[in-house]
Design an enzyme around this catalytic site. Structure first.
Site, PDB file in Angstrom:
ATOM      1  N   ALA A 117       0.632  11.972 -10.783  1.00 52.10           N
ATOM      2  CA  ALA A 117       1.761  12.848 -10.465  1.00 52.10           C
ATOM      3  C   ALA A 117       3.041  12.044 -10.209  1.00 52.10           C
ATOM      4  O   ALA A 117       4.129  12.460 -10.616  1.00 52.10           O
ATOM      5  CB  ALA A 117       1.426  13.733  -9.268  1.00 52.10           C
ATOM      6  N   GLY A 145      -5.961   8.401  -7.740  1.00 49.20           N
ATOM      7  CA  GLY A 145      -5.700   8.668  -9.156  1.00 49.20           C
ATOM      8  C   GLY A 145      -4.728   9.814  -9.356  1.00 49.20           C
ATOM      9  O   GLY A 145      -3.821   9.739 -10.195  1.00 49.20           O
ATOM     10  N   CYS A 146      -4.908  10.856  -8.589  1.00 46.85           N
ATOM     11  CA  CYS A 146      -4.043  12.039  -8.721  1.00 46.85           C
ATOM     12  C   CYS A 146      -2.617  11.710  -8.272  1.00 46.85           C
ATOM     13  O   CYS A 146      -1.649  12.171  -8.876  1.00 46.85           O
ATOM     14  CB  CYS A 146      -4.617  13.201  -7.919  1.00 46.85           C
ATOM     15  SG  CYS A 146      -6.271  13.674  -8.484  1.00 46.85           S
ATOM     16  N   THR A 147      -2.498  10.913  -7.233  1.00 44.82           N
ATOM     17  CA  THR A 147      -1.182  10.499  -6.756  1.00 44.82           C
ATOM     18  C   THR A 147      -0.491   9.628  -7.800  1.00 44.82           C
ATOM     19  O   THR A 147       0.687   9.849  -8.119  1.00 44.82           O
ATOM     20  CB  THR A 147      -1.302   9.749  -5.409  1.00 44.82           C
ATOM     21  OG1 THR A 147      -1.910  10.639  -4.454  1.00 44.82           O
ATOM     22  CG2 THR A 147       0.057   9.309  -4.894  1.00 44.82           C
TER      23      THR A 147
END
Length: 150
Positions: free
Chosen positions: A50, A45-47
């Protein structure tokens, strides 16, 4: 959680980025700053979040935004994350929770039936006067830039 809301003044903060540079809120005085909080570098999710911001960075800049990513990851993890995906914006290694606490994004979470404390994925737009002008509580990781530009 005592999260900042639209109209709140952001407390001055100082933290280090992935390269060990000191970043202060005051560095962005007079600019519109997007501060996005994510739970952990290099997770799916963070990848996605970003990378979506990276892919739309020019559009965000054209709209007058500077970007700053924040998690409690170490400087080394943030550097690896930034280098792997070639992010054009700094990632703060907020291990002591200075910035996380300033924005009030640390609190109880649930994942797979377990409760624990952690960073809530949220994004704040801070205007040139250091006040919150927008809060995105339900971040769409694959379409985050569109949420900011809407």
């Amino acid at each position: 959680m005592n999260t900042l809301k639209v109209g709140d003044k952001v407390p001055e903060f100082s933290s280090i980025d992935q390269d060990g540079n000191t970043i202060n809120l005051s560095d962005y005085s007079g600019k519109n700053l997007v501060v996005f909080f994510y739970p952990r570098a290099n997770t799916p999710g963070c990848t996605a979040e970003a990378c979506n911001l990276r892919d739309n960075y020019k559009k965000l800049q054209d709209a007058g935004y500077e970007l700053l990513g924040v998690s409690e990851d170490s400087q080394k993890k943030q550097a690896n994350f930034r280098n792997k995906y070639e992010f054009p914006f700094p990632l703060l290694a907020d291990e002591d929770h200075t910035v996380i606490n300033a924005f009030g994004v640390w609190g109880p979470k649930k994942f797979m039936g377990k409760e624990y404390d952690g960073i809530h994925r949220m994004t704040f737009v801070v205007n040139g006067d250091g006040k919150v002008s927008k809060v995105i509580e339900k971040v769409k990781t694959k379409d985050h830039a569109a949420q900011l530009l809407a």
